[in-house]
Write a protein that holds these residues in place. Sequence first.
Motif, PDB file in Angstrom:
ATOM      1  N   TRP A 150      25.130  45.469  44.437  1.00  0.00           N
ATOM      2  CA  TRP A 150      24.613  44.629  43.351  1.00  0.00           C
ATOM      3  C   TRP A 150      23.095  44.734  43.229  1.00  0.00           C
ATOM      4  O   TRP A 150      22.539  44.710  42.147  1.00  0.00           O
ATOM      5  CB  TRP A 150      24.980  43.163  43.589  1.00  0.00           C
ATOM      6  N   ARG A 151      22.448  44.800  44.380  1.00  0.00           N
ATOM      7  CA  ARG A 151      20.995  44.830  44.381  1.00  0.00           C
ATOM      8  C   ARG A 151      20.498  46.270  44.352  1.00  0.00           C
ATOM      9  O   ARG A 151      21.288  47.217  44.337  1.00  0.00           O
ATOM     10  CB  ARG A 151      20.452  44.094  45.610  1.00  0.00           C
ATOM     11  N   GLU A 155      14.578  46.504  48.790  1.00  0.00           N
ATOM     12  CA  GLU A 155      14.046  45.273  48.205  1.00  0.00           C
ATOM     13  C   GLU A 155      12.916  45.535  47.219  1.00  0.00           C
ATOM     14  O   GLU A 155      12.605  44.699  46.392  1.00  0.00           O
ATOM     15  CB  GLU A 155      13.580  44.323  49.320  1.00  0.00           C
ATOM     16  N   GLN A 160      16.391  44.914  40.685  1.00  0.00           N
ATOM     17  CA  GLN A 160      17.686  45.230  41.296  1.00  0.00           C
ATOM     18  C   GLN A 160      18.220  46.590  40.844  1.00  0.00           C
ATOM     19  O   GLN A 160      19.417  46.813  40.746  1.00  0.00           O
ATOM     20  CB  GLN A 160      18.712  44.138  40.996  1.00  0.00           C
TER      21      GLN A 160
END
Length: 232
Positions: A150-151, A155, A160
């Motif tokens: 999903w991401r 980070e 995303q």
Amino acid sequence: GYCKGKGGSMHIADMDIGILGANGIAGGGMPIAVGAGMSAKWRGTDQTTVSFFGDDASNNGTFHESLNYASLHKLPVIFVCENNLYGISVSQTKHQPIKDIAIRSTSYDMPGVVVDGNNVVEVYEAVMKAVKRARAGEGPTLVECKTYRWRGHHEGDPNQGRRYRTKEEIEEWKKQDPIQRLADTMVADKAVTKKKLAALEKKTIEEIDEAVAYANESPFPELEELYQDVYV
């Protein structure tokens, strides 16, 4: 925590329970898994080794070398490809001419199966079948799990990862949340109640919050610790 916080999530290892070490190099874990499989066969144990890797890693030479060697010597290794459709930001359609990575198993005379990677039960059944085959001395299996992240890849991946995929695609895959699907199945089968699941989720979140608070409140390690645990 594992490895005392050194190396991050990509280098977790715990030899006592059989975690030989995650690998920061794409495809780097497969030859290690083959070595572990050779060790188990040589020692005559019923141990099996499971190697996890992504769709892009299946293009590396280590993938082909590992499958070839494991099949030739009928080693107890299960190769699990977590195909999340992207190699960092490159779609599978742009780095492979095939749709199912599992078909590559035919080149090495081993079973190759495709499963819904977001269906816990389906993955479990496929892997257990591969484990039984390996323990019977019949060699390795390639299991391809169709899944999604999903991401972003990391980070720092903007929005995303929406620069190389659409918001609609992400939202559609979120509907296939494997945790929620398993919870629904367990409730439907009366294996657990919604109340018990809610309590478990609450407890888990509390444990995570406590761990994060502990990390934030802990002092930075001394410089001398840089040289500890480098070799074991």
